[in-house]
Design a protein around this motif. Structure first.
Motif, PDB file in Angstrom:
ATOM      1  N   PHE A  49      -2.919 -14.896 -12.169  1.00  0.00           N
ATOM      2  CA  PHE A  49      -2.020 -14.366 -11.106  1.00  0.00           C
ATOM      3  C   PHE A  49      -2.495 -14.838  -9.740  1.00  0.00           C
ATOM      4  N   LYS A  50      -1.493 -14.750  -8.891  1.00  0.00           N
ATOM      5  CA  LYS A  50      -1.826 -15.147  -7.308  1.00  0.00           C
ATOM      6  C   LYS A  50      -1.222 -14.047  -6.423  1.00  0.00           C
ATOM      7  N   VAL A  51      -2.066 -13.797  -5.484  1.00  0.00           N
ATOM      8  CA  VAL A  51      -1.382 -13.050  -4.405  1.00  0.00           C
ATOM      9  C   VAL A  51      -0.720 -13.727  -3.296  1.00  0.00           C
ATOM     10  N   CYS A  52       0.465 -13.202  -2.739  1.00  0.00           N
ATOM     11  CA  CYS A  52       1.174 -13.886  -1.617  1.00  0.00           C
ATOM     12  C   CYS A  52       1.489 -13.277  -0.269  1.00  0.00           C
ATOM     13  N   LEU A  53       1.400 -14.033   0.516  1.00  0.00           N
ATOM     14  CA  LEU A  53       1.987 -13.416   1.929  1.00  0.00           C
ATOM     15  C   LEU A  53       3.226 -13.111   2.136  1.00  0.00           C
ATOM     16  N   ASN A  54       4.224 -14.004   1.500  1.00  0.00           N
ATOM     17  CA  ASN A  54       5.723 -13.597   1.475  1.00  0.00           C
ATOM     18  C   ASN A  54       5.952 -12.983   0.546  1.00  0.00           C
ATOM     19  N   PRO A  95     -11.615  -5.897  -3.874  1.00  0.00           N
ATOM     20  CA  PRO A  95     -10.531  -5.626  -3.100  1.00  0.00           C
ATOM     21  C   PRO A  95      -9.938  -6.692  -2.276  1.00  0.00           C
ATOM     22  N   TYR A  96      -8.721  -6.868  -2.364  1.00  0.00           N
ATOM     23  CA  TYR A  96      -7.962  -7.651  -1.231  1.00  0.00           C
ATOM     24  C   TYR A  96      -7.419  -6.702  -0.205  1.00  0.00           C
ATOM     25  N   ASN A  97      -7.380  -7.033   0.830  1.00  0.00           N
ATOM     26  CA  ASN A  97      -6.494  -6.528   1.975  1.00  0.00           C
ATOM     27  C   ASN A  97      -4.991  -6.653   1.691  1.00  0.00           C
ATOM     28  N   PHE A  98      -4.348  -5.870   1.194  1.00  0.00           N
ATOM     29  CA  PHE A  98      -2.956  -5.889   0.695  1.00  0.00           C
ATOM     30  C   PHE A  98      -1.971  -5.728   1.874  1.00  0.00           C
ATOM     31  N   THR A  99      -2.316  -5.403   3.227  1.00  0.00           N
ATOM     32  CA  THR A  99      -1.497  -5.177   4.137  1.00  0.00           C
ATOM     33  C   THR A  99      -0.720  -6.609   4.495  1.00  0.00           C
ATOM     34  N   PRO A 100      -1.179  -7.555   4.614  1.00  0.00           N
ATOM     35  CA  PRO A 100      -0.368  -8.842   4.623  1.00  0.00           C
ATOM     36  C   PRO A 100       0.239  -9.509   3.602  1.00  0.00           C
ATOM     37  N   ILE A 101      -0.095  -8.896   2.213  1.00  0.00           N
ATOM     38  CA  ILE A 101       0.468  -9.520   1.038  1.00  0.00           C
ATOM     39  C   ILE A 101       1.701  -8.698   0.595  1.00  0.00           C
ATOM     40  N   ASN A 102       2.793  -9.526   0.320  1.00  0.00           N
ATOM     41  CA  ASN A 102       4.102  -9.116   0.028  1.00  0.00           C
ATOM     42  C   ASN A 102       4.607  -9.365  -1.313  1.00  0.00           C
ATOM     43  N   SER A 103       3.563  -9.936  -2.146  1.00  0.00           N
ATOM     44  CA  SER A 103       4.361 -10.231  -3.512  1.00  0.00           C
ATOM     45  C   SER A 103       2.873 -10.774  -4.352  1.00  0.00           C
ATOM     46  N   ILE A 104       3.204 -10.573  -5.812  1.00  0.00           N
ATOM     47  CA  ILE A 104       2.244 -11.216  -6.483  1.00  0.00           C
ATOM     48  C   ILE A 104       2.968 -11.881  -7.635  1.00  0.00           C
ATOM     49  N   VAL A 105       2.292 -13.038  -7.946  1.00  0.00           N
ATOM     50  CA  VAL A 105       2.887 -13.806  -9.005  1.00  0.00           C
ATOM     51  C   VAL A 105       1.947 -13.664 -10.395  1.00  0.00           C
ATOM     52  N   LEU A 106       2.628 -13.773 -11.478  1.00  0.00           N
ATOM     53  CA  LEU A 106       1.864 -13.770 -12.675  1.00  0.00           C
ATOM     54  C   LEU A 106       2.327 -15.107 -13.276  1.00  0.00           C
ATOM     55  N   VAL A 107       1.299 -15.920 -13.764  1.00  0.00           N
ATOM     56  CA  VAL A 107       1.308 -17.244 -14.389  1.00  0.00           C
ATOM     57  C   VAL A 107       0.752 -17.342 -15.884  1.00  0.00           C
ATOM     58  N   ALA A 108       1.142 -18.305 -16.519  1.00  0.00           N
ATOM     59  CA  ALA A 108       0.934 -18.478 -17.799  1.00  0.00           C
ATOM     60  C   ALA A 108      -0.281 -19.272 -17.790  1.00  0.00           C
ATOM     61  N   ASN A 156       7.844  -8.698  -5.935  1.00  0.00           N
ATOM     62  CA  ASN A 156       7.795  -8.354  -4.682  1.00  0.00           C
ATOM     63  C   ASN A 156       7.197  -6.817  -4.463  1.00  0.00           C
ATOM     64  N   LEU A 157       6.264  -6.628  -3.613  1.00  0.00           N
ATOM     65  CA  LEU A 157       5.755  -5.323  -3.331  1.00  0.00           C
ATOM     66  C   LEU A 157       6.287  -4.618  -2.432  1.00  0.00           C
ATOM     67  N   SER A 158       6.012  -2.981  -2.470  1.00  0.00           N
ATOM     68  CA  SER A 158       6.808  -2.257  -1.458  1.00  0.00           C
ATOM     69  C   SER A 158       5.728  -1.120  -1.309  1.00  0.00           C
ATOM     70  N   ASN A 159       5.385  -1.006  -0.046  1.00  0.00           N
ATOM     71  CA  ASN A 159       4.260   0.301   0.303  1.00  0.00           C
ATOM     72  C   ASN A 159       3.039  -0.044  -0.521  1.00  0.00           C
ATOM     73  N   VAL A 160       2.647  -1.332  -0.489  1.00  0.00           N
ATOM     74  CA  VAL A 160       1.109  -1.461  -0.972  1.00  0.00           C
ATOM     75  C   VAL A 160       0.200  -2.187   0.291  1.00  0.00           C
ATOM     76  N   THR A 161      -0.587  -1.354   0.893  1.00  0.00           N
ATOM     77  CA  THR A 161      -1.209  -1.441   1.965  1.00  0.00           C
ATOM     78  C   THR A 161      -2.738  -1.376   1.949  1.00  0.00           C
ATOM     79  N   GLY A 162      -3.591  -1.956   2.604  1.00  0.00           N
ATOM     80  CA  GLY A 162      -4.868  -1.438   2.720  1.00  0.00           C
ATOM     81  C   GLY A 162      -5.537  -2.083   1.605  1.00  0.00           C
ATOM     82  N   ASN A 163      -6.844  -1.948   1.406  1.00  0.00           N
ATOM     83  CA  ASN A 163      -7.965  -2.648   0.444  1.00  0.00           C
ATOM     84  C   ASN A 163      -7.410  -2.188  -1.039  1.00  0.00           C
TER      85      ASN A 163
END
Length: 113
Positions: free
Chosen positions: A77-82, A100-113, A57-64
């Motif tokens: 990896f995947k970026v996630c809205l929730n 750059p991704y717009n991280f304002t609506p993104i709330n988590s990132i997932v690392l996958v094998a 889960n991300l905290s205070n990661v906003t903008g591009n």
């Protein structure tokens, strides 16, 4: 990134060789095996360096922001809205810096094998 510089100068008939090896600035380099999110000024905060598979889960990661994939072995990896790694993008596996991704609506990132 620092570029290599090799300077050859003739000094009174002799040749001097000076070499400056490239060095990765620790504040802007994503360590091998990790996925990192760069701040808007190009630095990487320790809280935005991820090594373990699963969601973060991300905290205070906003903008591009640029995501850097330095994982090995084809991991992605995947970026996630929730929060909790849900409502995600498709898996991205190539290593390196991403547009750059717009991280304002993104709330988590997932690392996958």
């Amino acid at each position: 990134m620092a570029a290599s510089l090799i300077l050859t100068a003739g000094v009174l008939g002799s040749t001097a060789l000076v070499a400056a090896a490239p060095s990765a600035d620790a504040a802007t380099a994503c360590p091998s095996g990790a996925v990192c999110i760069r701040e808007t000024n190009g630095t990487i905060l320790s809280k935005n360096i991820f090594y373990s598979y699963g969601y973060h889960n991300l905290s205070n990661v906003t903008g591009n922001r640029v995501v850097v994939n330095s994982q090995t072995g084809g991991a992605g990896f995947k970026v996630c809205l929730n929060y909790g790694g849900t409502n995600c993008s498709s898996v991205t596996r190539a290593t390196g810096d991403y547009a750059p991704y717009n991280f304002t609506p993104i709330n988590s990132i997932v690392l996958v094998a």
